[in-house]
Scaffold this active site. Structure first.
Site, mmCIF file in Angstrom:
data_model
loop_
_atom_site.group_PDB
_atom_site.id
_atom_site.type_symbol
_atom_site.label_atom_id
_atom_site.label_comp_id
_atom_site.label_asym_id
_atom_site.label_seq_id
_atom_site.Cartn_x
_atom_site.Cartn_y
_atom_site.Cartn_z
ATOM 1 N N HIS A 109 55.146 52.940 36.591
ATOM 2 C CA HIS A 109 54.150 53.227 37.624
ATOM 3 C C HIS A 109 54.868 53.675 38.883
ATOM 4 O O HIS A 109 55.994 53.250 39.169
ATOM 5 C CB HIS A 109 53.279 51.999 37.905
ATOM 6 C CG HIS A 109 54.061 50.743 38.145
ATOM 7 N ND1 HIS A 109 54.598 49.996 37.114
ATOM 8 C CD2 HIS A 109 54.415 50.105 39.289
ATOM 9 C CE1 HIS A 109 55.240 48.955 37.621
ATOM 10 N NE2 HIS A 109 55.151 49.006 38.937
ATOM 11 N N HIS B 101 51.947 54.610 27.110
ATOM 12 C CA HIS B 101 52.784 53.485 27.525
ATOM 13 C C HIS B 101 54.255 53.892 27.507
ATOM 14 O O HIS B 101 54.852 54.066 26.439
ATOM 15 C CB HIS B 101 52.575 52.267 26.626
ATOM 16 C CG HIS B 101 53.402 51.091 27.057
ATOM 17 N ND1 HIS B 101 52.940 50.149 27.953
ATOM 18 C CD2 HIS B 101 54.667 50.733 26.742
ATOM 19 C CE1 HIS B 101 53.890 49.258 28.167
ATOM 20 N NE2 HIS B 101 54.951 49.587 27.441
ATOM 21 N N HIS C 286 54.392 53.900 42.979
ATOM 22 C CA HIS C 286 53.656 53.426 44.139
ATOM 23 C C HIS C 286 53.559 54.580 45.132
ATOM 24 O O HIS C 286 54.592 55.100 45.584
ATOM 25 C CB HIS C 286 54.406 52.285 44.838
ATOM 26 C CG HIS C 286 54.659 51.067 43.995
ATOM 27 N ND1 HIS C 286 53.966 49.891 44.155
ATOM 28 C CD2 HIS C 286 55.554 50.838 42.995
ATOM 29 C CE1 HIS C 286 54.420 48.983 43.299
ATOM 30 N NE2 HIS C 286 55.381 49.538 42.578
ATOM 31 N N GLY D 121 63.058 44.903 40.793
ATOM 32 C CA GLY D 121 61.799 44.244 41.080
ATOM 33 C C GLY D 121 60.620 44.768 40.295
ATOM 34 O O GLY D 121 59.467 44.573 40.701
ATOM 35 N N ASP E 36 46.491 49.406 44.447
ATOM 36 C CA ASP E 36 47.286 48.197 44.206
ATOM 37 C C ASP E 36 46.487 46.973 44.669
ATOM 38 O O ASP E 36 45.856 46.977 45.734
ATOM 39 C CB ASP E 36 48.629 48.279 44.941
ATOM 40 C CG ASP E 36 49.633 47.270 44.415
ATOM 41 O OD1 ASP E 36 50.642 47.701 43.814
ATOM 42 O OD2 ASP E 36 49.417 46.051 44.592
ATOM 43 N N CYS F 267 48.027 49.091 30.487
ATOM 44 C CA CYS F 267 47.275 49.662 29.360
ATOM 45 C C CYS F 267 45.852 49.117 29.351
ATOM 46 O O CYS F 267 44.895 49.862 29.081
ATOM 47 C CB CYS F 267 47.973 49.376 28.034
ATOM 48 S SG CYS F 267 49.387 50.444 27.683
HETATM 49 P P1 AMP Z 1 56.250 46.552 40.490
HETATM 50 O O1 AMP Z 1 56.669 45.296 41.209
HETATM 51 O O2 AMP Z 1 56.955 47.787 40.958
HETATM 52 O O3 AMP Z 1 56.318 46.374 38.999
HETATM 53 O O4 AMP Z 1 54.734 46.796 40.889
HETATM 54 C C1 AMP Z 1 53.669 46.179 40.241
HETATM 55 C C2 AMP Z 1 52.482 46.303 41.153
HETATM 56 O O5 AMP Z 1 51.308 46.035 40.415
HETATM 57 C C3 AMP Z 1 52.501 45.333 42.324
HETATM 58 O O6 AMP Z 1 52.491 46.058 43.550
HETATM 59 C C4 AMP Z 1 51.224 44.517 42.131
HETATM 60 O O7 AMP Z 1 50.590 44.191 43.344
HETATM 61 C C5 AMP Z 1 50.387 45.430 41.274
HETATM 62 N N1 AMP Z 1 49.386 44.787 40.452
HETATM 63 C C6 AMP Z 1 49.549 43.703 39.646
HETATM 64 N N2 AMP Z 1 48.403 43.413 39.022
HETATM 65 C C7 AMP Z 1 47.492 44.342 39.414
HETATM 66 C C8 AMP Z 1 46.122 44.586 39.124
HETATM 67 N N3 AMP Z 1 45.427 43.804 38.264
HETATM 68 N N4 AMP Z 1 45.507 45.626 39.724
HETATM 69 C C9 AMP Z 1 46.186 46.403 40.588
HETATM 70 N N5 AMP Z 1 47.479 46.235 40.900
HETATM 71 C C10 AMP Z 1 48.123 45.221 40.338
HETATM 72 ZN ZN ZN Z 2 51.179 49.841 28.946
#
Ligand code: AMP
Ligand code: ZN
Length: 112
Positions: A98, A45, A100, A91, A29, A6
């Protein structure tokens, strides 16, 4: 709300923005696992895929339209992977749903 994504959507935390429209935001990412690794999120959200319902699923469908558009822009004509981690055992580390979008290399299956 104390939510990292957010804050990124609001511009309170910087990100490398790839795409934005009224309902969806996409950014690189911070720890890329492939040559292309974009996170696509709804501006609203929603905590996880477990919280998708008949009232909010339109934006999830739209995310997949955006994913196809970004994949084309990034030249991922050989294929790509879209991943959603839902919940702790899968994980999910950020509790704002989100997707990927990863491409530019071969992937194995099953993941993990
Ligand atoms: P997940 O583990 O599926 O919840 O993915 C979370 C993702 O967010 C991971 O791949 C992190 O590398 C990414 N992430 C965490 N902080 C940031 C950030 N500030 N900017 C961009 N990506 C981020
Ligand atoms: Zn949020």
């Amino acid at each position: 709300m104390d939510c990292l994504f957010c804050k990124i959507i609001a511009g309170e935390i910087p990100s490398s923005k790839i795409y934005e429209d009224d309902t969806v935001f996409a950014f690189n990412d911070i720890d890329p696992q492939a040559p292309v690794h974009v996170l696509i999120v709804p501006k609203v959200h929603i905590a996880s895929a477990d919280d998708i319902n008949e009232k909010n699923s339109d934006v999830i469908a739209h995310i997949f339209e955006v994913a196809a558009k970004i994949a084309k822009e990034k030249g991922l004509s050989d294929g790509y992977r879209i991943v959603n981690n839902c919940g702790d055992q899968a994980g999910q580390t950020v509790k704002h749903i989100h997707f990927h979008l990863m491409g530019g290399r071969d992937f194995t299956w099953p993941a993990g």
